[in-house]
Write an enzyme that holds these catalytic residues in place. Sequence first.
Site, mmCIF file in Angstrom:
data_model
loop_
_atom_site.group_PDB
_atom_site.id
_atom_site.type_symbol
_atom_site.label_atom_id
_atom_site.label_comp_id
_atom_site.label_asym_id
_atom_site.label_seq_id
_atom_site.Cartn_x
_atom_site.Cartn_y
_atom_site.Cartn_z
ATOM 1 N N ASP A 105 11.408 3.490 4.507
ATOM 2 C CA ASP A 105 11.095 2.096 4.828
ATOM 3 C C ASP A 105 12.255 1.496 5.627
ATOM 4 O OD1 ASP A 105 8.840 0.023 3.403
ATOM 5 O OD2 ASP A 105 10.538 -0.936 4.417
ATOM 6 N N SER A 131 -7.223 0.223 9.535
ATOM 7 C CA SER A 131 -7.653 -1.071 8.966
ATOM 8 C C SER A 131 -9.134 -1.272 9.244
ATOM 9 C CB SER A 131 -6.866 -2.204 9.624
ATOM 10 O OG SER A 131 -7.470 -3.456 9.344
ATOM 11 N N TYR A 176 -2.748 -6.425 16.848
ATOM 12 C CA TYR A 176 -2.942 -5.660 15.602
ATOM 13 C C TYR A 176 -4.196 -4.793 15.685
ATOM 14 C CZ TYR A 176 -3.299 -4.826 10.543
ATOM 15 O OH TYR A 176 -3.394 -4.245 9.297
ATOM 16 N N ILE A 199 0.832 -1.198 0.000
ATOM 17 C CA ILE A 199 0.000 0.000 0.000
ATOM 18 C C ILE A 199 0.874 1.259 0.000
ATOM 19 C CG2 ILE A 199 -1.634 1.313 1.427
ATOM 20 C CD1 ILE A 199 -2.820 -1.460 2.289
HETATM 21 N N1 LIG Z 1 -2.689 -5.652 3.240
HETATM 22 C C1 LIG Z 1 -3.840 -5.564 3.887
HETATM 23 O O1 LIG Z 1 -4.758 -6.377 3.701
HETATM 24 C C2 LIG Z 1 -4.046 -4.448 4.868
HETATM 25 C C3 LIG Z 1 -5.338 -4.258 5.369
HETATM 26 C C4 LIG Z 1 -5.568 -3.229 6.283
HETATM 27 C C5 LIG Z 1 -4.522 -2.416 6.684
HETATM 28 N N2 LIG Z 1 -3.272 -2.642 6.194
HETATM 29 C C6 LIG Z 1 -2.200 -1.774 6.660
HETATM 30 O O2 LIG Z 1 -1.577 -1.160 5.558
HETATM 31 C C7 LIG Z 1 -0.236 -0.842 5.894
HETATM 32 C C8 LIG Z 1 0.684 -1.353 4.809
HETATM 33 O O3 LIG Z 1 0.587 -2.749 4.756
HETATM 34 P P1 LIG Z 1 0.896 -3.591 3.452
HETATM 35 O O4 LIG Z 1 -0.185 -4.581 3.309
HETATM 36 O O5 LIG Z 1 1.237 -2.686 2.332
HETATM 37 O O6 LIG Z 1 2.162 -4.399 3.966
HETATM 38 P P2 LIG Z 1 3.615 -4.620 3.353
HETATM 39 O O7 LIG Z 1 4.237 -5.644 4.228
HETATM 40 O O8 LIG Z 1 3.524 -4.865 1.890
HETATM 41 O O9 LIG Z 1 4.321 -3.199 3.581
HETATM 42 C C9 LIG Z 1 4.654 -2.760 4.864
HETATM 43 C C10 LIG Z 1 5.971 -2.013 4.774
HETATM 44 O O10 LIG Z 1 6.277 -1.500 6.076
HETATM 45 C C11 LIG Z 1 7.668 -1.639 6.280
HETATM 46 N N3 LIG Z 1 7.996 -1.639 7.704
HETATM 47 C C12 LIG Z 1 7.770 -2.631 8.608
HETATM 48 N N4 LIG Z 1 8.277 -2.296 9.789
HETATM 49 C C13 LIG Z 1 8.841 -1.068 9.647
HETATM 50 C C14 LIG Z 1 9.544 -0.202 10.510
HETATM 51 N N5 LIG Z 1 9.799 -0.536 11.790
HETATM 52 N N6 LIG Z 1 9.973 0.980 10.027
HETATM 53 C C15 LIG Z 1 9.753 1.317 8.744
HETATM 54 N N7 LIG Z 1 9.111 0.533 7.868
HETATM 55 C C16 LIG Z 1 8.655 -0.655 8.311
HETATM 56 C C17 LIG Z 1 8.017 -2.962 5.623
HETATM 57 O O11 LIG Z 1 9.405 -3.061 5.349
HETATM 58 C C18 LIG Z 1 7.136 -2.917 4.368
HETATM 59 O O12 LIG Z 1 7.844 -2.369 3.270
HETATM 60 C C19 LIG Z 1 0.027 -1.466 7.261
HETATM 61 O O13 LIG Z 1 -0.087 -0.476 8.244
HETATM 62 C C20 LIG Z 1 -1.088 -2.480 7.396
HETATM 63 O O14 LIG Z 1 -1.420 -2.735 8.729
HETATM 64 C C21 LIG Z 1 -3.009 -3.633 5.309
#
Ligand SMILES: NC(=O)c1ccc[n+]([C@@H]2O[C@H](COP(=O)([O-])OP(=O)(O)OC[C@H]3O[C@@H](n4cnc5c(N)ncnc54)[C@H](O)[C@@H]3O)[C@@H](O)[C@H]2O)c1
Length: 246
Positions: free
Chosen positions: A34, A133, A146, A15
């Site tokens: 990141d 979320s 979470y 995202i």
């Molecule tokens: N994918 C889903 O279904 C979904 C649904 C609801 C909410 N979200 C939220 O969306 C956001 C993005 O999730 P995503 O699905 O793109 O996941 P993703 O794993 O593809 O991306 C998350 C990114 O965050 C980075 N990250 C993790 N820990 C970190 C830290 N300590 N410092 C800096 N960067 C860090 C990771 O390296 C990764 O690049 C998150 O907050 C997640 O909770 C995702």
Amino acid sequence: MHEKVVVVTGGGSGIGRACAERCAASGAWVWVLDLKAAAAKETADRIQAQGGRAEFQAVDVSCSLSVEQAFENIPRVDGLVTSAGVAERNPLGEQEEAGWDRVMNVNLKGVYLVSKAALARMRQGGSIVHISSAVALIGHRNRAAYSATKGAILSLTRNMALDYAPRGIRVNCVCPGFVHTALTAAIFKDPARAERIRALHPLGRLGEPEEIAKAVCFLLSDDASFITGAALAVDGGLSAGHTADI
Ligand SMILES: NC(=O)c1ccc[n+]([C@@H]2O[C@H](COP(=O)([O-])OP(=O)(O)OC[C@H]3O[C@@H](n4cnc5c(N)ncnc54)[C@H](O)[C@@H]3O)[C@@H](O)[C@H]2O)c1
């Protein structure tokens, strides 16, 4: 978003990457932050290859020193997207303390530290979008830590919206349903689970990162000039209710 400086945490994947790319495509100068420097660089390279303007910085959003250093070179901030996040899949009684702390530190403390750094670089006006979320809107089993962080982000969004409205800074959050990213990749290793999750979404499918990015970029932009303190569900109807015909 011409000439606007937009910072995206978690911009190396999913995202966050989609948000960074969409903001850049609409003219923003994007700073991709990141934990994984190589992933952040890849996002910045992709943006530059499309003719956009992007920089990258490694950051651990849960560490104040790291956040301070990551923001050192960022001249000002007009927009912020807090997408860095991690998940644990446990009911509370089975959640180990270390994992609880990790989820709290990245998902919640990280939002605090990054928002604080960004606010210090915002002038009058600006827009912040937190990625919460659908678990903040309706209960989900097995997601104690979470869910607690995502619910807290919803409350924090409202608090920040009130505190920073006098400075013209708008603060909103987006609540995605299940989206195809690295975070949800494990789901697809189990076809029965993938089908159960798909069926929870009235639109009958999971979301794509670009669909979340469209909503985020809208909230960042002047098109959302009268929207603050809002939680926008972008979830294929997941939080609208159950899909069973009763
Ligand atoms: N994918 C889903 O279904 C979904 C649904 C609801 C909410 N979200 C939220 O969306 C956001 C993005 O999730 P995503 O699905 O793109 O996941 P993703 O794993 O593809 O991306 C998350 C990114 O965050 C980075 N990250 C993790 N820990 C970190 C830290 N300590 N410092 C800096 N960067 C860090 C990771 O390296 C990764 O690049 C998150 O907050 C997640 O909770 C995702």
